[in-house]
Design a protein around this motif. Structure first.
Motif, short mmCIF file in Angstrom:
data_model
loop_
_atom_site.label_atom_id
_atom_site.label_comp_id
_atom_site.label_asym_id
_atom_site.label_seq_id
_atom_site.Cartn_x
_atom_site.Cartn_y
_atom_site.Cartn_z
N SER A 58 0.83 -1.20 0.00
CA SER A 58 0.00 0.00 0.00
C SER A 58 0.87 1.26 0.00
CB SER A 58 -0.94 -0.01 1.22
OG SER A 58 -0.57 0.91 2.17
N PRO A 59 0.44 2.26 -0.77
CA PRO A 59 1.20 3.51 -0.83
C PRO A 59 1.30 4.19 0.55
CG PRO A 59 -0.45 3.46 -2.57
CD PRO A 59 -0.68 2.26 -1.72
N ARG A 60 0.25 4.06 1.33
CA ARG A 60 0.24 4.67 2.67
C ARG A 60 1.29 4.01 3.57
NH1 ARG A 60 -5.01 4.73 6.63
NH2 ARG A 60 -4.02 5.81 8.36
N GLN A 61 1.37 2.70 3.50
CA GLN A 61 2.37 1.99 4.30
C GLN A 61 3.78 2.28 3.79
OE1 GLN A 61 1.02 -2.06 3.94
NE2 GLN A 61 0.09 -2.04 5.99
N ARG A 62 3.92 2.38 2.46
CA ARG A 62 5.23 2.67 1.88
C ARG A 62 5.71 4.06 2.31
NH1 ARG A 62 8.24 0.09 -1.42
NH2 ARG A 62 6.66 -1.37 -2.06
N GLN A 63 4.80 5.03 2.34
CA GLN A 63 5.17 6.38 2.80
C GLN A 63 5.58 6.36 4.27
OE1 GLN A 63 1.74 8.75 1.90
NE2 GLN A 63 2.52 9.36 -0.13
N ALA A 64 4.85 5.62 5.08
CA ALA A 64 5.18 5.51 6.50
C ALA A 64 6.55 4.87 6.68
CB ALA A 64 4.12 4.71 7.24
#
Length: 166
Positions: A58-64
């Protein structure tokens, strides 16, 4: 070479004066143990994140994950600065002790050299502690942000599961 004559009283008095800087060396070594331990834990965490990076979809997890990696880099840099400053400070303490002995052995007035070395040593040691403090503050800020994120995520899950039961 009359200036190179030493007796046991001279050696004893120089050792008495050199005891305080030697205790400072012990304190600096304790600081270095804490700093290297923190650096090791930061490195372990970064390796752990690197190993899980391929699994993150997920992009959100990758950003985190990228934010955490950036914070780990910042912490490693601050830790490196603190370690470098502490080691430099320890070297200066050693130079203070050597200067004490050489000054006594050669019967030179080295008081201004010793004072200068010690002042520079304390300034550099202060910078090491400041860098250590900044590293701890970054670690706490990141931990606080992740705990707030986890807590808000759990509240969202609890709220959505409660709505589903109604």
């Amino acid at each position: 070479m009359e200036g190179l004559e030493w007796n046991i009283d001279t050696v004893a008095s120089v050792i008495d004066v050199a005891v305080a800087p030697v205790f400072l060396l012990a304190g600096i070594s304790g600081l270095l143990m804490v700093l290297t331990s923190r650096l090791g834990r930061t490195i372990d965490r970064s390796r752990s994140l690197q190993s899980t990076e391929a699994e993150v979809r997920s992009p959100r997890q990758r950003q985190a994950l990228q934010r955490e990696m950036a914070n780990l880099l910042r912490r490693m840099h601050l830790n490196h600065v603190a370690i470098s400053m502490a080691v430099l400070s320890a070297i200066l303490v050693c130079l203070v002790v050597v200067t004490l002995f050489l000054g006594s052995l050669l019967q030179l007035n080295v008081s201004s050299v010793i004072a200068g070395l010690f002042i520079v040593c304390m300034i550099i040691l202060s910078l090491a502690f400041i860098s250590f403090l900044l590293e701890v503050l970054v670690a706490i800020r990141v931990l606080r942000a992740s705990l707030i994120h986890v807590t808000s995520f759990r509240h969202e899950e609890t709220d959505s599961s409660a709505e589903g039961k109604l």
